[in-house]
Write a protein that holds these residues in place. Structure first.
Motif, short mmCIF file in Angstrom:
data_model
loop_
_atom_site.label_atom_id
_atom_site.label_comp_id
_atom_site.label_asym_id
_atom_site.label_seq_id
_atom_site.Cartn_x
_atom_site.Cartn_y
_atom_site.Cartn_z
N LYS A 25 36.11 50.38 49.72
CA LYS A 25 37.57 50.35 49.68
C LYS A 25 38.01 50.33 48.23
N HIS A 26 39.04 51.11 47.91
CA HIS A 26 39.58 51.17 46.56
C HIS A 26 41.06 50.82 46.61
N PHE A 27 41.49 49.96 45.70
CA PHE A 27 42.88 49.55 45.63
C PHE A 27 43.38 49.75 44.21
N ALA A 28 44.66 50.09 44.07
CA ALA A 28 45.28 50.27 42.77
C ALA A 28 46.53 49.41 42.72
N VAL A 29 46.96 49.10 41.50
CA VAL A 29 48.18 48.30 41.32
C VAL A 29 49.34 49.02 41.97
N GLY A 30 50.10 48.30 42.78
CA GLY A 30 51.25 48.86 43.47
C GLY A 30 50.98 49.26 44.90
N ASP A 31 49.72 49.29 45.31
CA ASP A 31 49.39 49.66 46.69
C ASP A 31 49.92 48.61 47.66
N ARG A 32 50.47 49.08 48.78
CA ARG A 32 50.87 48.18 49.87
C ARG A 32 49.63 47.96 50.73
N VAL A 33 49.36 46.70 51.08
CA VAL A 33 48.18 46.36 51.87
C VAL A 33 48.55 45.40 52.98
N THR A 34 47.66 45.30 53.94
CA THR A 34 47.78 44.30 54.99
C THR A 34 46.46 43.55 55.07
N HIS A 35 46.55 42.25 55.30
CA HIS A 35 45.37 41.40 55.40
C HIS A 35 45.43 40.67 56.72
N TYR A 38 46.59 36.92 55.76
CA TYR A 38 47.78 36.69 54.92
C TYR A 38 48.96 37.59 55.26
N GLY A 39 48.75 38.70 55.95
CA GLY A 39 49.85 39.59 56.32
C GLY A 39 50.05 40.72 55.32
N LEU A 40 51.31 41.16 55.17
CA LEU A 40 51.64 42.28 54.28
C LEU A 40 51.75 41.82 52.85
N GLY A 41 51.32 42.68 51.92
CA GLY A 41 51.41 42.34 50.51
C GLY A 41 51.34 43.57 49.64
N ARG A 42 51.42 43.33 48.31
CA ARG A 42 51.35 44.40 47.32
C ARG A 42 50.34 44.00 46.26
N VAL A 43 49.46 44.94 45.88
CA VAL A 43 48.46 44.69 44.86
C VAL A 43 49.16 44.58 43.50
N ILE A 44 48.92 43.46 42.80
CA ILE A 44 49.54 43.26 41.48
C ILE A 44 48.51 43.22 40.36
N GLY A 45 47.22 43.24 40.71
CA GLY A 45 46.19 43.25 39.69
C GLY A 45 44.86 43.69 40.27
#
Length: 73
Positions: A25-35, A38-45
């Motif tokens: 899995k690859h994530f970038a700053v600003g990506d919307r994610v679900t966990h 924890y629920g919905l969130g946004r990658v900040i780092g």
């Protein structure tokens, strides 16, 4: 004289499943994610390939590799 190394190949008609690694899995700053927890969130780092920092609104969490339960939206 060396022995040849055994090569195992998966036949499509085999009843046994081939062992394959799950795609990373690859994530970038600003990506919307679900966990799952924890629920919905946004990658900040992003900390290389080891961890990501996610803002879930009420809290920020550091989620480490293999990012179990976290998916891109």
């Amino acid at each position: 004289m060396k022995k040849p190394e055994a090569v195992r190949r998966h036949l499509p008609t085999s009843p046994f499943k081939a062992r394959t690694e799950a795609p990373r899995k690859h994530f970038a700053v600003g990506d919307r994610v679900t966990h799952d927890s924890y629920g919905l969130g946004r990658v900040i780092g992003v900390e290389g390939d080891t961890a990501v920092l996610v803002d879930f609104g009420s809290r920020q969490e550091r989620v480490v590799q293999p990012y179990a339960g976290m998916y891109n939206l």
